[in-house]
Scaffold this active site. Sequence first.
Site, PDB file in Angstrom:
ATOM      1  CD  GLU A  16      64.193  56.683  42.263  1.00  0.00           C
ATOM      2  OE1 GLU A  16      64.870  57.668  41.888  1.00  0.00           O
ATOM      3  OE2 GLU A  16      63.989  56.402  43.458  1.00  0.00           O
ATOM      4  CG  HIS A 159      68.280  57.406  45.637  1.00  0.00           C
ATOM      5  ND1 HIS A 159      67.392  58.388  46.004  1.00  0.00           N
ATOM      6  CD2 HIS A 159      69.368  57.565  46.435  1.00  0.00           C
ATOM      7  CE1 HIS A 159      67.915  59.130  46.964  1.00  0.00           C
ATOM      8  NE2 HIS A 159      69.105  58.640  47.254  1.00  0.00           N
TER       9      HIS A 159
END
Length: 402
Positions: A16, A159
């Site tokens: 990320e 995510h």
Amino acid sequence: MEAGDGREAIAFFDVETTVPGPWGGTRRSLLEFGAILVCPRQLVEVGSYSTLIRPADSSATSVRCNGINPETVASAPSFPEVADQIFAILHGRVWAGHNIVEFDCRVIREAFAETGRAPPEPKGIIDTLPLLTQTFRRRAGDMKLANLACYFGLGQQKHRSLDDVRMNIEVLKCCATVLFLETSFPDLFSIKSPGMSCTIIPASEGCSSFAGFLEPDEVSVQDIRAAIAPSGYGGHKLRILHGDCPLRLHCMGLKVQFGPRGQFKDHAGWPKLNIVVYIPESLCKVLDACDLLAQISSQNSSSRSDWKHVIMKNGYSNPYSIRLHIPIVANGDAAIYSTEIYKKDLSGNKQKLVFTTCDVVELASLIVPGTSLDAYFWVDTYDHLQRAGIRLEAKKLILCSQ
């Protein structure tokens, strides 16, 4: 992380990062790394590791749909502090992940380069995005991990690195199982093959409601506004609203200037289709207002992309035209148009054209220059590869008999 079965284990990993560009600073920085080692013979997890990472420029840390923000990573280790562990996990193993060639691998190499040390090198790379796009085709739309997970009922993508890695592994197992069944039992799991793709049914059997689409004269220019809102993939998107609702338009009697052409392809090999139509002054005024507001909002958000105006000025007797995009969605191993297409005869009766596959030649024979059509379309925006503007996506086209 335990070593598992040594270098034979496949390293599924995900990163990320901050959002580069208008809403996330000028560079991409690592925020999180997560990896799972998987035994290639039994497909079982033999080790895992994840860590948040404090970027060098904390001001560039953007709030994401994953909840990672400056406060989250304030006490996290910097990349140099975890680089040895990440190197030990990745170096000499097969790397696997979704879209890792274009994204995650580059981020890892950039992070190591910034520390002045050699990056880990893979024994091989398994990128499940092109792999599944080639074998599973576009049954789950654009083949993003979120859509694949939804297709198989695996829940919503979070995510977050380790969660996304586990989701990726489960998606891969599901796709492999479906492909195995189709190969082993072709008579039970047949897929439609391309051929003559268009049939006709009465409109009453398939005509969906299109309430909420406004004619240009029903639109108050003063009520049009551009607003930045969170998107479904962790970033932000510029949206065109009429009041508090997304702007959707209906315009009758548009003349086709250019029909669909299939020379441009998307990453899955499907054609990117649009038609060009002349527009009346009433629609021109509405779209001009949308274009101006969206361009100003884009510039105020520090976008560095070149703005492409939605209205094309031709200089002919009818000087204004626009592109109406015809999106494509998966249909088994083939693809179809998500735009609903109808034919209307001289008495006003409509019949829906049902396509079982995407055939550009056939569609071009129906939508030829000079054709008159009624169009229902969404007013959307894009900002991609240093180009930005308004995109008009056709939801329904009614072809009028000449």
